[in-house]
Write an enzyme that holds these catalytic residues in place. Structure first.
Site, PDB file in Angstrom:
ATOM      1  N   CYS A 241      -9.888  -4.161  14.245  1.00  4.89           N
ATOM      2  CA  CYS A 241      -9.149  -4.651  14.654  1.00  4.89           C
ATOM      3  C   CYS A 241      -9.686  -3.055  15.538  1.00  4.89           C
ATOM      4  O   CYS A 241     -11.083  -2.420  15.569  1.00  4.89           O
ATOM      5  CB  CYS A 241      -8.101  -4.153  14.159  1.00  4.89           C
ATOM      6  SG  CYS A 241      -8.326  -2.336  12.894  1.00  4.89           S
TER       7      CYS A 241
ATOM      8  N   HIS B 138       0.831  -1.811  17.438  1.00  3.07           N
ATOM      9  CA  HIS B 138       0.751   0.019  17.908  1.00  3.07           C
ATOM     10  C   HIS B 138       2.097  -0.201  19.389  1.00  3.07           C
ATOM     11  O   HIS B 138       2.485   0.523  19.445  1.00  3.07           O
ATOM     12  CB  HIS B 138      -0.235   0.436  18.894  1.00  3.07           C
ATOM     13  CG  HIS B 138      -1.112   1.008  17.913  1.00  3.07           C
ATOM     14  ND1 HIS B 138      -1.566   1.466  17.034  1.00  3.07           N
ATOM     15  CD2 HIS B 138      -2.810   0.087  17.182  1.00  3.07           C
ATOM     16  CE1 HIS B 138      -2.046   2.090  16.460  1.00  3.07           C
ATOM     17  NE2 HIS B 138      -2.979   0.637  16.451  1.00  3.07           N
TER      18      HIS B 138
ATOM     19  N   GLU C   7       0.989  -1.127   0.088  1.00  3.71           N
ATOM     20  CA  GLU C   7      -0.192  -0.051   0.374  1.00  3.71           C
ATOM     21  C   GLU C   7       0.975   1.337   0.421  1.00  3.71           C
ATOM     22  O   GLU C   7       0.137   2.312   0.651  1.00  3.71           O
ATOM     23  CB  GLU C   7      -1.071   0.077   1.301  1.00  3.71           C
ATOM     24  CG  GLU C   7      -1.702  -0.990   0.918  1.00  3.71           C
ATOM     25  CD  GLU C   7      -2.619  -0.909   2.454  1.00  3.71           C
ATOM     26  OE1 GLU C   7      -3.115  -0.337   3.068  1.00  3.71           O
ATOM     27  OE2 GLU C   7      -3.373  -2.334   2.865  1.00  3.71           O
TER      28      GLU C   7
ATOM     29  N   CYS D   7      -4.655  13.922  12.869  1.00  2.00           N
ATOM     30  CA  CYS D   7      -6.151  14.152  12.552  1.00  2.00           C
ATOM     31  C   CYS D   7      -6.552  14.004  10.933  1.00  2.00           C
ATOM     32  O   CYS D   7      -5.572  13.043  10.590  1.00  2.00           O
ATOM     33  CB  CYS D   7      -6.030  15.828  11.766  1.00  2.00           C
ATOM     34  SG  CYS D   7      -5.621  16.996  13.663  1.00  2.00           S
TER      35      CYS D   7
HETATM   36  N1  GLN Z   1      -5.279  -3.073   5.299  1.00  3.39           N
HETATM   37  C1  GLN Z   1      -4.827  -1.715   6.249  1.00  3.39           C
HETATM   38  C2  GLN Z   1      -3.511  -1.632   6.702  1.00  3.39           C
HETATM   39  O1  GLN Z   1      -2.501  -1.900   6.311  1.00  3.39           O
HETATM   40  C3  GLN Z   1      -5.959  -1.892   6.681  1.00  3.39           C
HETATM   41  C4  GLN Z   1      -5.778  -0.855   8.555  1.00  3.39           C
HETATM   42  C5  GLN Z   1      -6.676  -0.978   9.404  1.00  3.39           C
HETATM   43  O2  GLN Z   1      -7.276  -1.824   9.567  1.00  3.39           O
HETATM   44  N2  GLN Z   1      -7.091   0.298  10.016  1.00  3.39           N
HETATM   45  O3  GLN Z   1      -2.882  -0.644   6.387  1.00  3.39           O
HETATM   46 ZN    ZN Z   2      -6.450  -3.392  11.192  1.00  2.01          ZN
END
Ligand code: GLN
Ligand code: ZN
Length: 764
Positions: A645, A696, A486, A518
């Site tokens: 999530c 995280h 991505e 933000c």
């Molecule tokens: N495919 C997204 C990523 O890996 C999923 C992000 C999310 O769950 N908020 O960043």
């Molecule tokens: Zn996620």
């Protein structure tokens, strides 16, 4: 006289000045006095701006350097012991430590504020929790405004909502058990405001819009009976829904005013007027604090007239439905939208002007606000009639959806067999959630491309190189199912909305998500369609680089809907269905291009859930339907993944199962696999990848640690339906930790594969 009131103004600054200053402070580039000066400057600016807009009742203490729930936690002295001496003063650095964690103390948990995309820090409640007034922030800011010649109405989160948002950290402790010990500290805060000269306070109790238990109702009664006698006059604010069956309770509390959200629940006005006693002031939330559409002033004026007739001018206030925290600050700064579109919108500043126009009409008659009313009517008529955002083919197609469009060809076991025959994956396949780190080089190239200094082809070269190195890295790590990483996306919803017809992006529409983070929610203006493939080129590019399967990566319809400002002229379900059809087309194109695995992320599925029980089944029905519409058009051998999530999923498990994704990856490491019981309890029918790495935390979990988590999962979920993956995407991490953690994840999966038996790993 009818008065206008603001319940809260965005804090971040029109140019995100608060974010810049706060991050500079964290990085040691500015000192605390400099940061405090930026805060004071923003507060003064926002007070003056509201005053200049003609707002009579201006809030204070709506400002925060991080989060207003956190501020109250600090003010009540409820700082968890790991962040400092009990009873000590809770200053700015303590608040930042609570929000962000320190080397020795993990951060407090964060979760969504009701059904918004704003996140608050969850209060931690201990068995012997002590409370004491530990910060003078509310009083200081009230006096600060007063020194500027501005009388404000301080805003405080209510004690009952604060407790209900908290998490008890001792078994058997219910948050409301702490009410009696909390009230003296809370009362001291109110008394201090009164002593400082505050005539009124606004106390927010959004729990009044929820289904309340008897204990919660009793807590509200007890709290206000205890607090009201020594407090300034209280404007009790409810929002994000109607009072419903809590109306009689709210009307019986010893408060001087009641605020109603008449955007979410317009019908409650009549019963509220009937229930309201004696001298109580009614604050009418008639301007939408949650969306960006310009108001229909004539329509907003009707409830004001009704209230005026019943209560007289001195008992009526005109307000936004809730704090303006949830909308961008100023449409005048917006350069991304054309004049026609801008004419249909109102950001926070423009909403203040709408309030003033309504108050003028209430005081002097509609003729006195004729121009504003006429402009509003013209804008609305223009929006309704504009062919630019209507696509009859889209609405016709949405109307023609049949039950067959919502079903895969075969049930999961048959699909699983077809997919295994095609993909040949080992037991416990390893994968990631989609994104990889956004490197400095990538950011630089993107910035240059956006400024027009790097041409499209040059930017594509950088993206291609990022993807290729991500593929090589995943191959070297031995992951089974790869992703392209991505690199072309920053915010995923913004990315897709930017490619869909019917959606627009803003340049200045920033809204606080949490702390200094933000987002610019897209605006869904009209019928949504996908003019051309959105992800096929990069997915195919990535797939061509490797013999291992590469997952196509899409954002789901519910999440796109949930994280956008949505058109208000048709039900959300109808808009969501249009988005689902657009995603369905993308899924079909990916399949046609030879992509064998397609992931459709729905992290926001849970947060769209209505706050009250009564609306939930209906929402879940259409949300699930939209996911299925997006995902069901593929052959058995094409594997559909979804990902979720950072939400509470236990109460919607049947709906998660009803999505019928072949594989769901779901955050679990952060909550230490607590989620697994829910999956096991309902005998989840398809495959699951519980997260093994809390992405995280800036910490690389060992292979043994992840192996232990995976073994726990394998004990409740049959190993042939189990995947190994991190909790979420990796775009916020750095490559060295990603490589180390994924190497450990692969090693953990390999070890469990041996013990869980069955198939040997697939040969490379
Ligand atoms: N495919 C997204 C990523 O890996 C999923 C992000 C999310 O769950 N908020 O960043
Ligand atoms: Zn996620």
């Amino acid at each position: 006289m009818v008065r206008t009131a603001s319940l809260g103004f965005p804090r971040i600054g029109a140019r995100r000045e608060l974010k810049q200053a706060t991050e500079a402070y964290w990085q040691g580039r500015i000192d605390q006095p400099a940061l405090l000066a930026v805060g004071a400057e923003l507060r003064a600016r926002h007070w003056r701006l509201q005053q200049a807009a003609g707002i009579d009742i201006i809030p204070s203490n709506d400002f925060s350097f991080y989060d207003h729930v956190l501020d109250l936690t600090a003010a009540l002295g409820a700082v968890p012991a790991r962040f400092g001496e009990p009873g000590g003063a809770a200053g700015l650095d303590t608040c930042f430590a609570m929000a962000r964690g320190t080397a020795s103390a993990p951060a407090m948990a964060m979760t969504k504020w009701f059904d918004t995309n704003y996140h608050y820090l969850v209060p931690e409640l201990e068995e012997e929790q002590r409370f004491a007034l530990a910060s003078t922030k509310a009083v200081d800011e009230f006096l600060e405004a007063k020194a500027l010649g501005i009388e404000t109405r301080p805003v405080l989160l209510g004690p009952v909502t604060w407790l209900c948002l908290g998490r008890a950290r001792a078994p058997g402790l219910a948050p409301l058990d702490l009410l009696a010990s909390l009230l003296p500290a809370y009362g001291a805060l109110l008394a201090a405001l009164k002593a400082a000269g505050a005539d009124w306070v606004q106390i927010d109790e959004p729990v009044l819009a929820l289904d309340l238990t008897d204990d919660q109702r009793a807590a509200l009664r007890a709290a206000y009976a205890a607090l009201a006698p020594h407090a300034p006059r209280i404007m009790l604010a409810s929002y994000f829904g109607g009072l419903g069956d809590n109306l009689a309770l709210a009307a019986s509390l010893p408060v001087a005013g009641l605020h109603l959200d008449l955007i979410q629940a317009p019908a409650q006005l009549e019963s509220a007027l009937a229930a309201l006693g004696g001298e109580t002031v009614l604050s009418l939330g008639v301007i939408d604090g949650r969306n960006v559409w310009r108001a229909d002033l004539a329509r907003a004026f009707a409830p004001i007239q009704e209230a005026l007739a019943a209560l007289g001018p001195d008992r009526v206030q005109v307000a936004p439905s809730c704090s303006l925290l949830h909308v961008p600050i100023d449409l005048d700064l917006e350069t991304g939208l054309d004049a026609e579109l801008r004419g249909w919108l109102a950001f926070a500043r423009q909403k203040l002007d709408e309030l003033t126009a309504l108050a003028t009409a209430a005081r002097k008659g509609v003729a006195a606000a004729r121009a504003a009313f006429a402009d509003s009517a013209t804008a609305l008529a223009g929006r309704r009639a504009s062919p630019r955002w209507q696509d009859p083919a889209v609405s016709a197609r949405a109307a023609a959806v049949t039950a067959a469009d919502l079903r895969r060809a075969s049930p999961w076991p048959a699909r699983h067999a077809a997919q295994q025959a095609r993909l040949g994956l080992p037991l416990l396949p390893t994968t990631t959630i989609g994104s990889f780190p956004q490197t400095a080089e990538l950011r630089r190239a993107r910035a240059a491309w956006r400024r027009g200094e790097l041409e499209e082809a040059g930017y594509d070269t950088v993206l291609g190189a990022e993807i290729e190195s991500a593929i090589r890295c995943q191959e070297a790590l031995g992951l089974d199912v790869l992703v392209h990483g991505e690199p072309e996306r920053t915010d995923m919803v913004e990315h897709f909305a930017g490619l869909l017809a019917g959606c627009v992006l803003t340049t200045a529409g920033w809204v606080q998500s949490y702390g200094t983070r933000c987002v610019k929610p897209p605006i869904i203006v009209g019928d949504v369609a996908r003019p051309r493939p959105m992800t096929v080129a990069w997915s195919s590019f990535a797939q061509a680089l490797t013999r291992r399967p590469v997952k196509g990566m899409l954002t789901g319809p519910v999440t796109i809907l949930q994280w956008s400002f949505v058109r208000d002229d048709q039900p959300r379900a109808a808009t969501c269905r249009q988005i689902a059809l657009a995603i369905r087309d993308e899924v079909a194109d990916l399949e046609r291009a030879g992509i064998g695995i397609i992931q459709i992320d729905e992290p926001a599925l849970r947060e769209g859930l209505p706050l009250r029980q009564a609306g939930r089944a209906g929402y879940l029905r259409w949300a699930v339907e939209c996911f299925r519409l997006a995902s069901s058009g593929v052959k058995d051998a094409t594997q559909i993944h979804t990902h979720m999530c950072y939400s509470e999923f236990n109460d919607i498990m049947p709906s998660i199962a009803a999505l019928d994704a072949d594989v769901i990856s779901i955050e679990a490491a952060r909550s230490a696999m607590a989620l697994l019981d829910a999956f096991a309890g309902m005998a989840y029918p398809n495959a699951i990848g519980p997260g093994l790495w809390d992405i995280h935390a800036p910490r690389v979990p060992s292979a043994r640690e992840m192996q232990a988590l995976l073994e726990r999962a394998a004990a409740v979920i049959p190993p042939d339906r189990l995947w190994a993956n991190p909790d979420c995407g990796l775009k916020t991490r750095a490559w060295p930790e990603v490589e180390a953690a994924l190497a450990n994840l692969v090693e953990a999966a390999k070890s469990v594969r041996c013990t869980a038996g069955g198939r040997p790993p697939a040969p490379d």
